[in-house]
Structure formats: structure tokens, C-alpha cells
Design a protein around this motif. Structure first.
Motif, PDB file in Angstrom:
ATOM      1  N   ASN A 215       7.062  -1.081  12.181  1.00 36.36           N
ATOM      2  CA  ASN A 215       8.064  -0.657  11.204  1.00 36.36           C
ATOM      3  C   ASN A 215       7.880  -1.340   9.857  1.00 36.36           C
ATOM      4  N   TRP A 216       7.525  -2.628   9.882  1.00 38.88           N
ATOM      5  CA  TRP A 216       7.264  -3.320   8.612  1.00 38.88           C
ATOM      6  C   TRP A 216       6.007  -2.785   7.936  1.00 38.88           C
ATOM      7  N   LEU A 217       5.014  -2.427   8.723  1.00 39.88           N
ATOM      8  CA  LEU A 217       3.805  -1.858   8.138  1.00 39.88           C
ATOM      9  C   LEU A 217       4.097  -0.509   7.486  1.00 39.88           C
ATOM     10  N   ALA A 218       4.933   0.306   8.128  1.00 45.52           N
ATOM     11  CA  ALA A 218       5.308   1.600   7.550  1.00 45.52           C
ATOM     12  C   ALA A 218       6.088   1.408   6.254  1.00 45.52           C
ATOM     13  N   PHE A 219       6.976   0.432   6.237  1.00 43.04           N
ATOM     14  CA  PHE A 219       7.759   0.132   5.035  1.00 43.04           C
ATOM     15  C   PHE A 219       6.854  -0.345   3.905  1.00 43.04           C
ATOM     16  N   ALA A 220       5.935  -1.266   4.233  1.00 41.17           N
ATOM     17  CA  ALA A 220       5.015  -1.786   3.219  1.00 41.17           C
ATOM     18  C   ALA A 220       4.123  -0.683   2.660  1.00 41.17           C
ATOM     19  N   LEU A 221       3.667   0.208   3.532  1.00 43.92           N
ATOM     20  CA  LEU A 221       2.815   1.308   3.073  1.00 43.92           C
ATOM     21  C   LEU A 221       3.585   2.243   2.147  1.00 43.92           C
ATOM     22  N   ALA A 222       4.840   2.534   2.479  1.00 41.58           N
ATOM     23  CA  ALA A 222       5.664   3.389   1.625  1.00 41.58           C
ATOM     24  C   ALA A 222       5.859   2.756   0.248  1.00 41.58           C
ATOM     25  N   ILE A 223       6.067   1.438   0.209  1.00 38.79           N
ATOM     26  CA  ILE A 223       6.208   0.735  -1.068  1.00 38.79           C
ATOM     27  C   ILE A 223       4.922   0.842  -1.883  1.00 38.79           C
ATOM     28  N   GLN A 224       3.791   0.574  -1.240  1.00 42.21           N
ATOM     29  CA  GLN A 224       2.509   0.645  -1.953  1.00 42.21           C
ATOM     30  C   GLN A 224       2.252   2.053  -2.491  1.00 42.21           C
ATOM     31  N   ASN A 225       2.566   3.058  -1.679  1.00 37.77           N
ATOM     32  CA  ASN A 225       2.360   4.437  -2.124  1.00 37.77           C
ATOM     33  C   ASN A 225       3.246   4.767  -3.327  1.00 37.77           C
ATOM     34  N   ALA A 226       4.516   4.360  -3.252  1.00 37.11           N
ATOM     35  CA  ALA A 226       5.452   4.662  -4.339  1.00 37.11           C
ATOM     36  C   ALA A 226       4.992   4.014  -5.642  1.00 37.11           C
ATOM     37  N   VAL A 227       4.554   2.771  -5.566  1.00 36.53           N
ATOM     38  CA  VAL A 227       4.096   2.086  -6.777  1.00 36.53           C
ATOM     39  C   VAL A 227       2.774   2.678  -7.258  1.00 36.53           C
ATOM     40  N   ARG A 228       1.904   3.050  -6.346  1.00 37.29           N
ATOM     41  CA  ARG A 228       0.659   3.707  -6.739  1.00 37.29           C
ATOM     42  C   ARG A 228       0.957   5.040  -7.435  1.00 37.29           C
TER      43      ARG A 228
END
Length: 258
Positions: free
Chosen positions: A141-154
Motif C-alpha cells: 500500500n505504501w508503494l502504491a501511494f509513493a508511485l501515485a505521488i511520483q506520477n502526479a509530480v511527474r
């Protein structure tokens, strides 16, 4: 130096999510406690942490909640930290993550949605904030959250070398804001008072004890601007304005780096 480096490396690898720390829970052994599994233990851990806080949590207290012996819990986790790490990932899974892959032009809404969900989690579970920095946070779940953050900022279009700074600006702010708000609510609950009553009493005490301090004169205008707002509304408005400023900062960087 070599020994010190070795200890650091070992400590950095410690996580219930790594292969050699994988939670038990496959086929049940003959002498395993009946009716118990990792998910049930994790759910009970979250309930206890929500109700009593991190300081009062113990494996013995958890076993009592589950009506089993403390040793029974150790069939599924090796240590208390393993259990806390499982609970931390479980509550992360409560967050509703926006789609950050199909509409990159909607990065503003994506960042706001992620920030709102993170803030809500920190408020709902005040014990989360002290644990976030303790563990590697590499559960699913933390990995999914971190990936969503990285995608949004990208999706913002910021140059790669500025993206980590943008992530830090937004989500370290959310962490700090949510931590303070969550702990304030917890203090209100411990005192058996509403947020309104606690806030009025706190403000009254400060005004009485610091009547001659320049801080109060300086703060009068700010306090007047909040006149009539509930404490809930104050939190929400301050958070929204601060987040708007973060988004405006990203837009400013984009203007400098078209």
C-alpha cells in the motif's frame, strides 16, 4: 569502520516486507492457534492503536484483545515492530488514490487528492506519524501511494532534478500539518472536550498568561480574520490555502522552466 558499516546495512534492511522477514501464515501447523491469522491480528492492532495510542500498545495487550496467549501472536510475526509495520501499511490502504496515469494534465487535482487523503489518514490514526520515519515503508500500500505521488509530480512537467523537491515541499508539509492536527484532536479527546471548547480554553489561557507579550498584539489581526469560524473550518481553510501556495510554487517553477 567495516563493522559499523555492516551494522548500518543490516539495520537498513530490516523490514517485515523483505524476503527473510516475510510474515508467516501459509499452511496452519497442528499447534498453531485456531481462528487466528495475520489479517485478523493486524486489524486488532489497528483498533488498539486507534483506541489507546502507540505508547500503550504491547503484544500482551494485543493478545488479550484477541483472547489468545502472547506466544500465539508470534506464529505470525517475529517482533512487535513487524506488527506495527503491518498495521502501518494496512491503514495506508484506506487511502483512495486518484488515477495518475491517464490524464496527466489534471496533476493539480491529483496532488490535492493525494494530499487530502494523506492528511485524513494522519488525523484518523495519530500513531501513524511517529511510525512513518521508523520503517522503510515498502509494503504494497505504501508503494502504491509513493508511485501515485511520483506520477502526479511527474505529470506537472517539472524537470526531473526538481521533482524530488516538489514531492518534499507538498508531502512533508502535509505530514507536518496532519501530525499537528491529529495530535490536537487526540488531546481534545483525552481531555473529554470538543475542539471548540479546547480551543477557547487554550486561547483564554494564553491571553491570560501572556497578556503583555507582543505576540498577542501581532496575532490579533489573524485571530480577527478567523472570527466566526469553527475549529474544523480553520483547519480546512489553512490547509487549502497552504496547498494552493504549493501548487502556485510548482506553477512558478514551470514558468521558469518551460
Amino acid at each position: 569502520m567495516a563493522k559499523a558499516a555492516g551494522r548500518t546495512k543490516t539495520a537498513a534492511k530490516t523490514s517485515v516486507w523483505l524476503q527473510d522477514k516475510a510474515p508467516r501464515g501459509g499452511g496452519r501447523k497442528v499447534d498453531q492457534p485456531s481462528g487466528l491469522d495475520r489479517d485478523r491480528i493486524t486489524q486488532a492492532t489497528v483498533r488498539l492503536l486507534d483506541a489507546e495510542g502507540l505508547d500503550k500498545f504491547s503484544m500482551r495487550r494485543l493478545a488479550g484483545e484477541l483472547n489468545v496467549t502472547a506466544m500465539s501472536v508470534y506464529w505470525y510475526v517475529d517482533t512487535k515492530d513487524d506488527l506495527l509495520e503491518l498495521a502501518l501499511d494496512a491503514v495506508c490502504g484506506e487511502m483512495r488514490l486518484p488515477d495518475t496515469e491517464t490524464s496527466p494534465e489534471e496533476w493539480r487535482d491529483q496532488l490535492r487528492a493525494l494530499a487530502d487523503e494523506y492528511r485524513a489518514s494522519l488525523i484518523r490514526h495519530p500513531w501513524v506519524s511517529p511510525l512513518v520515519g521508523r520503517f522503510l515503508n515498502i509494503g504494497p500500500n505504501w508503494l502504491a501511494f509513493a508511485l501515485a505521488i511520483q506520477n502526479a509530480v511527474r505529470n506537472t512537467g517539472l524537470p526531473a532534478y526538481t521533482q524530488n523537491g516538489a514531492i518534499s515541499a507538498v508531502f512533508q508539509f502535509v505530514y507536518g500539518f496532519g501530525t499537528i492536527e491529529g495530535h490536537f484532536r487526540a488531546r481534545c479527546a483525552e481531555a473529554g472536550m470538543s475542539q471548540e471548547a479546547y480551543y477557547r480554553e487554550a486561547v483564554g489561557t494564553v491571553r491570560e498568561e501572556l497578556a503583555t507579550h507582543g505576540l498577542l498584539e501581532s496575532a490579533d489581526e489573524l485571530m480577527a480574520a478567523r472570527d466566526g469560524d469553527t475549529v474544523e473550518e480553520m483547519w480546512a481553510r489553512d490547509f487549502t490555502i497552504a496547498l494552493d501556495l504549493m501548487v502556485a510554487g510548482i506553477e512558478s517553477l514551470l514558468a521558469k522552466n518551460p
